[in-house]
Scaffold this motif. Structure first.
Motif, PDB file in Angstrom:
ATOM      1  N   GLU A   1       6.722  -6.427   3.598  1.00  0.00           N
ATOM      2  CA  GLU A   1       7.811  -5.798   3.350  1.00  0.00           C
ATOM      3  C   GLU A   1       8.584  -5.633   4.582  1.00  0.00           C
ATOM      4  OE1 GLU A   1       5.831  -2.084   2.537  1.00  0.00           O
ATOM      5  OE2 GLU A   1       4.565  -2.922   1.281  1.00  0.00           O
TER       6      GLU A   1
ATOM      7  N   GLN B   1      -3.602   9.591  -0.767  1.00  0.00           N
ATOM      8  CA  GLN B   1      -2.513   9.290   0.370  1.00  0.00           C
ATOM      9  C   GLN B   1      -2.210  10.694   0.899  1.00  0.00           C
ATOM     10  OE1 GLN B   1      -2.276   7.456  -1.921  1.00  0.00           O
ATOM     11  NE2 GLN B   1      -0.684   5.421  -1.628  1.00  0.00           N
TER      12      GLN B   1
ATOM     13  N   GLN C   1      -1.285  -3.268   5.777  1.00  0.00           N
ATOM     14  CA  GLN C   1      -0.477  -3.357   4.564  1.00  0.00           C
ATOM     15  C   GLN C   1      -1.236  -4.514   3.567  1.00  0.00           C
ATOM     16  OE1 GLN C   1       3.296  -4.612   6.447  1.00  0.00           O
ATOM     17  NE2 GLN C   1       4.018  -4.295   4.278  1.00  0.00           N
TER      18      GLN C   1
ATOM     19  N   ALA D   1      -3.358  -3.182   0.795  1.00  0.00           N
ATOM     20  CA  ALA D   1      -3.065  -1.659   0.514  1.00  0.00           C
ATOM     21  C   ALA D   1      -2.916  -1.607  -0.806  1.00  0.00           C
ATOM     22  CB  ALA D   1      -2.129  -0.928   1.537  1.00  0.00           C
TER      23      ALA D   1
ATOM     24  N   ALA E   1      -1.939   2.252  -2.543  1.00  0.00           N
ATOM     25  CA  ALA E   1      -1.306   2.818  -1.415  1.00  0.00           C
ATOM     26  C   ALA E   1       0.157   2.122  -1.364  1.00  0.00           C
ATOM     27  CB  ALA E   1      -2.210   2.841  -0.302  1.00  0.00           C
TER      28      ALA E   1
ATOM     29  N   GLY F   1       2.212  -0.654  -0.240  1.00  0.00           N
ATOM     30  CA  GLY F   1       2.210  -1.921   0.740  1.00  0.00           C
ATOM     31  C   GLY F   1       1.881  -2.989  -0.245  1.00  0.00           C
TER      32      GLY F   1
END
Lengths: 762, 115, 569, 538
Positions: A108, A259, D408, D411, D416, D418
């Motif tokens: 990303e 999370q 990441q 993930a 999560a 990512g």
């Protein structure tokens, strides 16, 4: 060359132009940059061997300018209120520091700018950081004068670098820049604790501070990663917007995910490390090996509050967890740390260490405050604590400076009546009053009350055992008052007495000990020739200013409508706990105006807690006042000198004897344990450090024997093979012939077997 | 083994003797030569043993030549004999040289080079 | 261009036609005779001209060899044209290397007034034997018949027995000679018996179809097509022949003599031994393998084809032999302190590498990287130069006592004391190690490529690991020469009088670099040499035998359209 | 973009080598300095003329046949990653030359000649566009390094040099087998036997899974030793300890990067499916290396060995980032290559300068130098902090990006956000403890050698040539590196921005293999390569 630059630099230029006007004055960047510049200049002075106080002046001036710039910026910000009176955070992005532009396959895009996010929280922190840093630098210019030369320049270089790092930490607009500041202040802390680098204990303490902090940093880093993968941004404004919307980057609801509780916990671990909370508090008392100004600025007023800042800054993330797991842990850890450190502080004799433990303890208050959802209270306590704790440390430092490093409260007494020590003693008294929370006249009283009261207000259903936390903190408040005044009664009042310490000033061999004659005679027990040198202008001046500030902080509690001025700033920041998050407190915005009776609890079950059936905020004014006074009176009884300064309770006539000494044996091992800090260091040593060291040795052995051994074994295999083949080369003709014939036979057998068994092929 | 014998048995008998007989004799000669080479220590006898192995091959060649009804085998044998003679000359010269050096023909006396 | 080299026309008798290929050999033979006579001349100048005349003869042979015609029909038609110039070229260097090996003491004595005694002179014979051996080697490359091959092999090896014995006056030379000779005879007996069995199985000694009808190759091919197997006699014959010939290449289990003989012989002769018999052995092995071809291993066994493997028993045998040879050679070299023994064992190990090429076979036609035979032949060339440089450096220096240097310690600081000898040694040993950018590396890459192509991956890994083991002792040699400081002993070493040796060493040392950058052309030529082109012989077409008609004279898939299948490992 | 620039980059050091060999001994220093400076200039020209916008494409290409019949060409060309590593090499070279002036007093000519030859070989590795050209350069680096260690090293140098040589040589022989296998495979599908990397990249990825796994293993045998990845690291401490200063610098600075670069350049694009499959295992090994290497550092008494072991830990991070197989991790990894070269190289310089004065590297014998050598101590502390990963300096950026990449990667599989990927948050979290360990051992080192009471070896007398503290030459060398550390720490985007394109290109291959989008790869998993499948059917 120009082409090269043209190829590389546009990236920078574009980014500046793209983000330079992001809603705030870019010149605010001069705050960290000035500090950095000062640091570089000091470094230059170090290399050039400047033997004057120039570095100090460079730092004082540039930090002073920083403070003015901050103040100007703050005032300008104050004027940007929108129609509804809200102040919005300013975003100033200078250039993109780290980042991947394109979201490629399997990754990303992310970016971490070198940029600033200025809201109430940052402004508050920056104001007292730059202000205190300027004052303490001024103080240090005198305090460090023994070391004029390389040590002096080194000190101020690190000092200025600290301010730079702290500014990055506080002003940074993203977690990564916060991390930069976070580690940067850690480095400066390391450098300054280890300032007296020839002392192994200082080096060890510095190392310990850095490593323990790193443990917390790991938590912060993991929290950062987790935040990033969850929200795909680490930039505050975007992050808070995402959290506010309750949607993660992958489009799913954030609330209730794992999370949502793990991110706060990771960040919390980071905060625990930097702010010396249990179990990571052990580095802070040792950090007192550094010069006292450092202890005052870094290890009392500013750096150690970075953890509070982090949690306050990330409050939206903490609140997004509906179970409040992390906040509960924060609250309990804070309370426990406060109590633990106070008990240890009660039993110490080194006044600087007592102050260190008191810092740990007060940080515990702040954490407890954050945990019980009063970020305003915590921030206010940070604010008041910054002044009075700095004051206390600087006063202790003045004592240490004057008495050749003597810090043992059993060996000093009656400073108040010594010539030239009046200001120190009186300002010390101011600090002690604040720390003890003497009602009405001290800012410490108001800030502590706010936390204590909120602990009771916050319902136990929201933060488990919140009222228990209140009781613990209240008890701790009593202990605090006791150990604070224990110091004051023993050192500053009573009969005059002193034994000079083993001075450990002095840095490099190559520059002179021009101050040796001042107190070198004082060594060796007798101090006939030793004259304590009382502080001069800079030190006294700074002490007075700080004392004044600690008083000036009182009225700020009463301005504005959000828990005073500090509360108002917090209200305009991400640390603000919105009223939706505190339904039992929908009236809290104006509670201290007294206009909150009769409101219905329209959120159902959650009811604001009470203390003994009373409104905690009102009751606490009295309860905590009483507790604090009891603590002082106990201290007076046990340690106070005979006479008025002992409040009529004390009986001490010599430096080292007191009722307390008589009491000690009766307390059994508890006192010894407390004195030995509950053996936590030893416990850690036995549980982590030793095993790890043993493990390292085992690994080293494995590396030599097994890993390398295997390699060598493979290296030897051909040799062994050769050794075993060697007899075949006997040199005897017949042997060779047998070998050939035998080989032929074997080959024939193999071939024939293959021929008749396999059949195929030939 | 059956395949081996099957191939041989296709041969036309020569007065009751088949190719197999010759080949067996040849193989025995070769083996005897080899065993002799390995077991004897006298250089001259060892050399003779190699000669025997050569001649075993020669016998096989002759037999095959008859079996295939061509003369190639015999031609080959002539050359083998020539080479054998050359080798013999060489061998004897070497043996004499060696005997002069060490006064012995024991092959095991020559084992200085080893390892 | 040169009339007498022209291809014989149809009416020319076969024997005479064959002469057209033999001009280099004939030249060498004539040179040999001249040298033999010159060596016996009482005139010192004439005697001394032996080496020059030999080199001249080899030079002429080289030129003639360059014009070698590709035979009208042969399984490996390019072999001759490649091998002969190579042999002549390396031969020149070998002869240069051999100068000054024999008769030094005798010549000194004559200078001091001793009487000329032809019986004591060995110079003429020595060069003559070397040339004979080289002639034999060339004849191996020309061979198309088992008898021819047998004679050529013996012509190659018999003179070397003598050369070893007379190369030095020390007892060790005699010991080396006796071991070499007796074990050589044993090996010769083995392959002779193998040849006999091959003849017995096929009824011909021609390797491939020629004037006398179909050769061994075609007959075995027919048999495979009929019965699926070449039969046990032929198999045993082939195996015996191959094992016997292994003696020449010093492959396990016939390698035992190598270190002793190389150590006993003088360095120059050891260099000769490491190349000439080895080349002869490899050419023979390739020829023997070519009669069955590399078309096996898939679902259909295709005789006289390439792109597959050798018949399974033979492949397994050679596989095991190759792996053992490399390993034994390399590990044994680790223990040695004598450079000559190290190089001897390294010579064993390199035979193992080259055997990989033979196992792989010529690969897919027209595809150079797949050509294992080409790779082996190229490696032979590389090895020739690297080996010469390494042994040559040893031959160039001697102690004050006249003894040749031998131990690794003697090499210490050689690059400092005698850079022109030391650096070639270093380069050659690093090249033997296979370090880029030196010739040995190119050879190794060619071998790797072909072996991977043939999916002999395990063998490649064995080879890789062996290269690494070998690195240790090559580094010892190179390290001693470059890194160590010369001590008293090393400083007292003197150069031998022979200029030829130094020239040969320097040329070899230079060639491992230069030829690396020229290796493209060499690899192409060696791939041509290794090209496997079975095609019908004219006689076969005429004879109309059933075998010939059944035998697919031009198998479709040998023309490079679709390579035959091979098993997937 | 055709250009002969890269040839010049290689030719200049080679020519310098030649000049040094034939020039008088006293000229060696000058020539080497001059040659390496010209190299820097050429490097800057290359950086200036490089089209950074098109960083994924090979630029400055040129090609000469070497062994055409085996498909081997001397093809030059760099993408932006390779160019950065070339620049690193060019930067370190003059520093190594200048940094050796006082350390090397005997056989000066040999020293500088080999040093320059080494540079040529290292450049060759990075500019090669042909697999065998790469391999030739890769292998040839062994020789100069072997000579440098065994001639100019300390007591145990021959053993160290031999171990270094044999260990890495063994690995690379097996790697060669793997690489040639790839070439063979390509030849099977395209019918052309070529070592051209571009062609191989296109084809190799279509190998079947088990083929890829074996090729991966073979390539790792060669490259992982060079990196070195635990447990193949034991040659490194020995070699580092024994090598001369410049040798250590180059070893840590560039030679180890040959391994990481090779893994990046060949392993990832050649065998993407296997990489995806085995990345967790490799990453696991890296993590073990990070912690294990770090802890072993902690108990070292030889400061050079300590730094050497730290390389094991550091490169563990680098490989972890790479095998995260996402852009952040990969960028971090590439950045790590450069950063480690700067900071660890500088640490070796520092230690070397200290060694020149005290002739010991034992932490038991020497310590507390801050009072004796403040400038040296400053640099030591500075580079230690760069090594620890202090934000603002270079080490941090790459370390955090490697960890972030690992975090990441995968993930998303546990909800999560990512991305999907082979690793996951746990990898980063556990590897992150390596940051703590790094602080432990590096501060232990600094605490011993820089801080604490002054300890000097018994019988120490002042160096007759060198001053007590660093001289201007030494400060200059360290300052350049320090500037590099700061620049890359403050503005890492300079590098990251420019390597995004090639990273993207390589990772797209890897991710395609992971998702099975590549049509050829799916075919390969079912029926093997096209041609073979056809042939088997016959």
């Amino acid at each position: 060359m120009t082409e090269l630059l043209a190829n590389l630099v546009p990236v920078l230029a574009q980014e500046v132009s793209a983000h330079g006007d992001g809603g705030g004055p870019a010149w605010i960047a001069s705050v960290p940059l000035l500090a950095l510049f000062a640091s570089v200049l000091c470094l230059g002075a170090l290399f050039l061997g400047v033997k004057s106080k120039l570095p100090a002046w460079i730092v004082v001036v540039s930090l002073g300018i920083s403070f003015i710039v901050t103040l100007t910026g703050f005032l300008a910000w104050q004027g940007t209120a929108d129609d509804s009176g809200h102040l919005h955070a300013q975003l100033i992005q200078i250039y993109e520091w780290i980042g991947m532009a394109n979201a490629g396959s399997g990754g990303e895009a992310f970016s971490g700018f070198f940029g600033f996010y200025m809201d109430g929280l940052s402004w508050l922190w920056m104001l007292f950081v730059t202000g205190l840093a300027t004052l303490i630098a001024l103080y240090a210019s005198e305090y460090m004068e023994h070391d004029v030369g390389k040590g002096y320049a080194r000190f101020f270089a690190a000092f200025a670098l600290f301010v730079f790092s702290m500014a990055c930490l506080v002003m940074g607009d993203n977690l990564l820049l916060l991390y930069l500041g976070w580690e940067g202040v850690g480095l400066c802390s390391y450098l300054l604790i280890g300032y007296f680098y020839k002392k192994p204990s200082a080096v060890a303490a510095a190392k310990k501070a850095f490593i323990v902090n790193r443990i917390g940093d790991l938590g912060l880093a993991v929290g950062l990663f987790l935040t990033f993968v969850t929200f795909e941004t680490i930039q505050y404004d975007e992050l808070f917007a995402s959290v506010g919307s309750g949607v993660m980057a992958n489009g799913q609801a954030y609330s209730g995910t794992w999370q949502s509780w793990l991110i706060p916990i990771c960040l919390m671990i980071g905060a625990f490390g930097k702010s010396a909370q249990f179990p990571l508090y052990v580095w802070l008392p040792d950090a007192m090996e550094g010069p006292t100004p450092v202890s005052a600025l870094i290890h009392a007023a500013t750096m150690v509050t970075a953890g509070v800042y982090l949690i306050a800054r990330m409050m939206p993330l903490f609140l997004a967890d509906e179970t409040h797991l992390a906040l509960t842990i924060v609250a309990w850890t804070g309370a426990f740390t406060a109590l633990l450190a106070a008990t240890i502080g009660m039993a110490q004799f080194d006044i600087k260490r007592i102050m260190a433990y008191s810092t740990v303890s007060q940080l515990g208050y702040m954490f407890a405050g954050l945990g019980v959802l009063t970020s305003a209270g915590a921030a206010f306590h940070v604010f008041t604590h910054a002044f009075f704790k700095a004051l206390l440390f600087l006063a202790c430092g003045a004592v240490m400076h004057g008495f050749a490093g003597q810090l043992d409260l059993r060996k000093l007494s009656g400073l108040l009546s010594m010539k030239g020590w009046g200001i120190v003693s009186l300002t010390m008294l101011v600090g002690c009053l604040n720390l003890a929370g003497v009602p009405l006249i001290t800012s410490g009283y108001f800030s502590k009350d706010m936390i204590l009261a909120e602990a009771f207000v916050t319902p136990n259903e929201v933060i488990a055992g919140s009222s228990w936390i209140g009781w613990i903190l209240l008890f701790t408040a009593g202990l605090t008052a006791y150990y604070t005044f224990r110091v004051f009664f023993r050192v500053f009042v009573g009969p005059e007495h002193f034994e000079p310490g083993d001075d450990h000033h002095g840095d490099d061999d190559d520059h002179g000990h021009d101050h040796d004659d001042a107190h070198s005679n004082g060594h060796g027990g007798s101090h006939d020739g030793f004259h304590p040198h009382p502080p001069r202008m800079a030190i006294n001046g700074v002490l007075l200013i700080l004392a004044l500030c600690s008083f000036l902080a009182i009225p700020t509690y009463f301005v504005g409508k959000h828990h005073g001025w500090v509360g108002g700033l917090i209200h305009e920041s991400s640390a603000y706990v919105p009223s939706e998050a505190t339904p039992w407190l929908h009236h809290a915005d104006d509670d201290h105006t007294g206009d909150h009776a009769g409101d219905a609890h329209h959120e159902g079950d959650l009811v604001a807690g009470t203390i003994l059936g009373q409104d905690p905020h009102k009751a606490m004014y009295f309860i905590s006042a009483v507790v604090g006074l009891i603590g002082i009176l106990v201290a007076a009884r046990l340690h106070g000198p005979a006479g008025a300064w002992g409040l009529g309770l004390g009986s001490r006539t010599e430096a080292a004897t007191s009722r307390a000494d008589a009491l000690l044996p009766r307390m059994g091992p508890v006192a010894r344990w407390a004195q030995n800090k509950w053996y936590v260091d030893e416990f850690y040593n036995a549980l982590f450090v030793r095993p790890l060291y043993v493990l390292a040795n085992i690994f080293h052995a494995i590396d030599k024997l097994l890993v390398d051994g295997l390699v060598n074994l493979f290296g030897l295999l051909p040799r062994w093979l050769a050794q075993s083949l060697r007899p075949s080369q006997s040199g005897v003709l017949h042997g060779y012939a047998v070998g050939m014939a035998g080989g032929l036979v074997v080959v024939l057998v193999i071939v024939l077997v293959l021929l008749f068994m396999g059949g195929g092929g030939g | 083994m059956s395949l081996f014998l099957a191939q041989l048995s296709t041969a036309e008998p020569i007065g009751g003797l088949t190719l197999a007989h010759f080949l067996v004799v040849s193989a025995v000669m070769f083996t005897l030569g080899l065993v002799g080479f390995l077991s004897r220590r006298n250089l001259i006898i060892m050399f003779l043993c190699t000669e025997m192995m050569f001649q075993a091959a020669g016998l096989a060649l002759i037999a095959f030549g008859r079996f295939h009804m061509n003369h190639t085998g015999e031609v080959f044998v002539i050359f083998v004999l020539t080479i054998a003679a050359a080798e013999a000359a060489l061998a004897l010269a070497l043996v004499v040289l060696l005997y002069r050096r060490k006064q012995t023909l024991d092959a095991e006396a020559w084992a200085e080079l080893q390892g | 261009m040169i009339p007498f080299l022209a291809q014989a026309d149809a009416e020319t008798p076969a024997m005479v036609a064959k002469l057209a290929y033999l001009w280099p050999e004939i030249t060498l033979f004539i040179t040999t005779c001249v040298v033999m006579v010159l060596g016996l001349s009482p005139n010192r100048a004439f005697r001394k001209s032996c080496a020059a005349v030999s080199v001249l003869g080899l030079g002429v042979a080289f030129v003639l060899a360059l014009f070698t015609k590709t035979p009208e029909y042969s399984l490996l038609p390019g072999l001759m044209a490649y091998a002969k110039p190579l042999i002549a070229a390396v031969g020149v260097l070998l002869i240069l290397m051999l100068t000054g090996t024999v008769d030094q003491g005798f010549e000194r004595a004559i200078k001091q007034g001793a009487k000329w005694d032809p019986l004591r002179s060995t110079r003429g014979e020595f060069y003559a034997f070397a040339l004979f051996s080289l002639t034999g080697l060339m004849l191996c490359a020309t061979a198309d018949d088992l008898i021819w091959l047998f004679l050529a092999l013996e012509l190659t090896s018999l003179p070397t027995y003598v050369m070893v014995s007379i190369s030095s006056s020390r007892t060790r030379a005699q010991e080396a000679g006796i071991k070499y000779f007796f074990l050589g005879a044993l090996g010769a007996a083995m392959f002779l018996y193998g040849f006999a069995l091959l003849y017995g199985a096929t009824g011909t000694t021609q390797l491939w179809a020629g004037s006398a009808g179909p050769g061994i190759a075609e007959i075995l091919a027919t048999r495979i097509l009929e019965t699926g197997s070449i039969g046990s006699i032929a198999t045993v014959g082939l195996v015996l022949a191959m094992v016997g010939v292994s003696f020449k290449i010093a492959a396990v289990p016939m390698h035992f003599y190598t270190p002793d003989v190389y150590e006993g012989a003088s360095s120059s002769v050891a260099a000769f031994l490491a190349f000439v018999p080895k080349a002869a052995g490899f050419i023979t092995l390739i020829l023997l393998a070519s009669v069955v071809g590399w078309g096996f291993g898939g679902e259909t066994n295709q005789p006289l084809a390439s792109g597959g493997t050798l018949p399974e028993p033979i492949r397994v045998m050679l596989w095991v032999v190759a792996a053992l040879t490399m390993t034994v050679g390399n590990v044994m070299a680790l223990l040695q302190s004598s450079v000559k023994r190290i190089l001897a064992y390294s010579s064993v190990a390199h035979s193992g590498y080259m055997l990989v090429g033979v196992i792989v076979g010529p690969g897919s036609p027209g595809d150079i990287p797949s050509n294992g035979i080409g790779a082996a032949l190229f490696y032979l060339l590389c090895y020739g130069f690297m080996n010469l440089g390494a042994f040559g450096a040893l031959a160039c220096l001697e102690r004050m006592s006249g003894e040749e240097i031998e131990s690794v310690d003697d090499l210490k600081g050689m690059c400092a004391t005698y850079p022109w000898i030391g650096w070639p040694l270093v380069l050659c040993s690093l090249s033997l190690l296979g370090l880029p950018p030196l010739l040995g590396f190119a050879g190794k890459v060619a071998l790797f490529s072909s072996a991977i192509w043939a999916q002999e991956i395990v063998l490649v890994v064995v080879m890789g690991i062996n290269s690494a083991i070998a690195a240790y002792y090559y580094l010892r040699i190179a390290g001693a020469a470059v890194l160590e400081e010369p001590g008293e002993v090393q400083r007292s070493l003197v150069r031998t009088a022979s200029f030829g040796r130094i020239a040969a060493t320097v040329v070899s040392g230079a060639s491992v670099i230069v030829l690396f950058f020229a290796s493209d052309a060499l690899i192409q030529r060696s791939a041509d040499a290794g090209a496997y082109r079975p095609s019908p012989a004219p006689t076969q077409l005429r004879s109309g035998e059933s075998a010939a008609t059944q035998f697919p004279l031009r198998p479709e898939n040998s023309q490079g359209v679709t390579p035959p299948s091979r098993p997937q490992n | 973009m055709e250009s002969s620039l890269l040839i010049w980059l290689m030719a200049v050091p080679l020519a310098t080598t030649g000049a040094i060999v034939f020039a008088p001994e006293r000229m060696a220093k000058v020539l080497a300095t001059f040659g390496s400076m010209v190299g820097v200039l050429l490097g800057l020209i290359a950086a200036g003329r490089f089209d950074w916008a098109d960083g994924a494409a090979y630029q400055f290409t040129s090609s000469f046949p070497l062994i055409e019949s085996l498909g081997i060409n001397l093809s030059f060309g760099v993408d932006s990653i390779a160019l950065w590593l070339v620049l690193l090499t060019q930067l370190l070279q003059p520093l190594c030359v200048i940094g050796s002036f006082s350390a090397i007093t005997e056989r000066v000519r040999t020293y500088y000649a080999w040093l320059m030859a080494l540079q040529a070989a290292m450049i060759g590795v990075f500019v090669a566009r042909d697999l065998l050209f790469f391999y030739i350069s890769f292998e040839f680096t062994l020789v100069p390094m072997y000579v440098l260690i065994s001639l100019y090293g300390s007591t145990n140098r021959r053993k160290a040099a031999t171990k270094f040589f044999l260990y890495t040589f063994t690995g690379s022989m097996i790697a060669l087998a793997g690489l040639v296998y790839v070439v063979w495979f390509t030849a099977q599908t395209t019918g052309e036997w070529t070592f051209a990397i571009e062609t191989l990249e296109q084809q190799a990825r279509t190998m079947g899974r088990s083929q890829q796994a074996w090729v991966l293993l073979a390539m790792l045998a060669g490259f992982a030793v060079k990196v070195p990845i635990f447990p193949l690291h034991t040659w490194l401490p020995l070699a580092h300890t024994e090598a001369p200063t410049a040798g250590s610098v180059i070893l840590a600075g560039v030679l180890l990067k040959l391994g990481t670069y090779a893994i990046w350049r060949f392993v990832l694009p050649f065998v993407p499916a296997a990489v995806n499959e085995y990345a967790p295992i490799i990453a696991g090994v890296c993590i073990v290396g990070i912690l294990y290497g770090g802890l072993v550092c902690w108990v070292q008494r030889d400061v050079k060995k300590l730094v050497a072991y730290s390389s094991v830990a550091h490169l563990g991070f680098c490989m972890l980032g790479m095998f995260a197989l996402n852009n952040v991790g990969a960028a971090g990894s590439v950045l790590y290559m450069i950063n480690h070269g700067l900071s660890t190289g500088a640490l070796f310089f520092c230690i070397g300068f200290m060694y020149e004065r005290y002739h010991t590297r034992s932490l038991d014998e020497v310590g507390g130098l801050a009072s004796k050598m403040p400038v040296w101590s400053f640099f030591m502390g500075f580079f230690t902090m760069a090594s620890v990963g202090l934000p603002g300096l270079n080490g941090f950026v790459s370390e955090i990006m490697c960890l972030m990449g690992a975090f990441q990667s995968g993930a998303a599989d546990i909800g999560a956000g990512g991305t999907t990927g082979p690793l996951g948050p746990w990898y980063a979290a556990i590897a992150g403890t390596g940051m703590i360990v790094a602080a432990m051992y590096l501060l232990f080192m600094v605490g011993k050698i820089v801080f604490g009471p002054l300890r000097e070896p018994a019988g120490h007398h002042e160096h007759d040539v060198l001053p007590t503290d660093l001289n201007a030459r030494e400060i200059g060398v360290l300052s350049v590196l320090a500037a590099g550390c700061i620049v890359l720490g403050v503005y890492p985007r300079m590098v990251i921005h420019n390597i995004e394109a090639p990273i993207e290109q390589t990772l797209s291959v890897v991710s395609m293999a992971a998702s099975g989008d590549d049509p050829a790869s799916t075919l390969a998993t079912t029926g093997g390569p096209v041609l073979l499948a056809g042939r088997d059917a016959e």
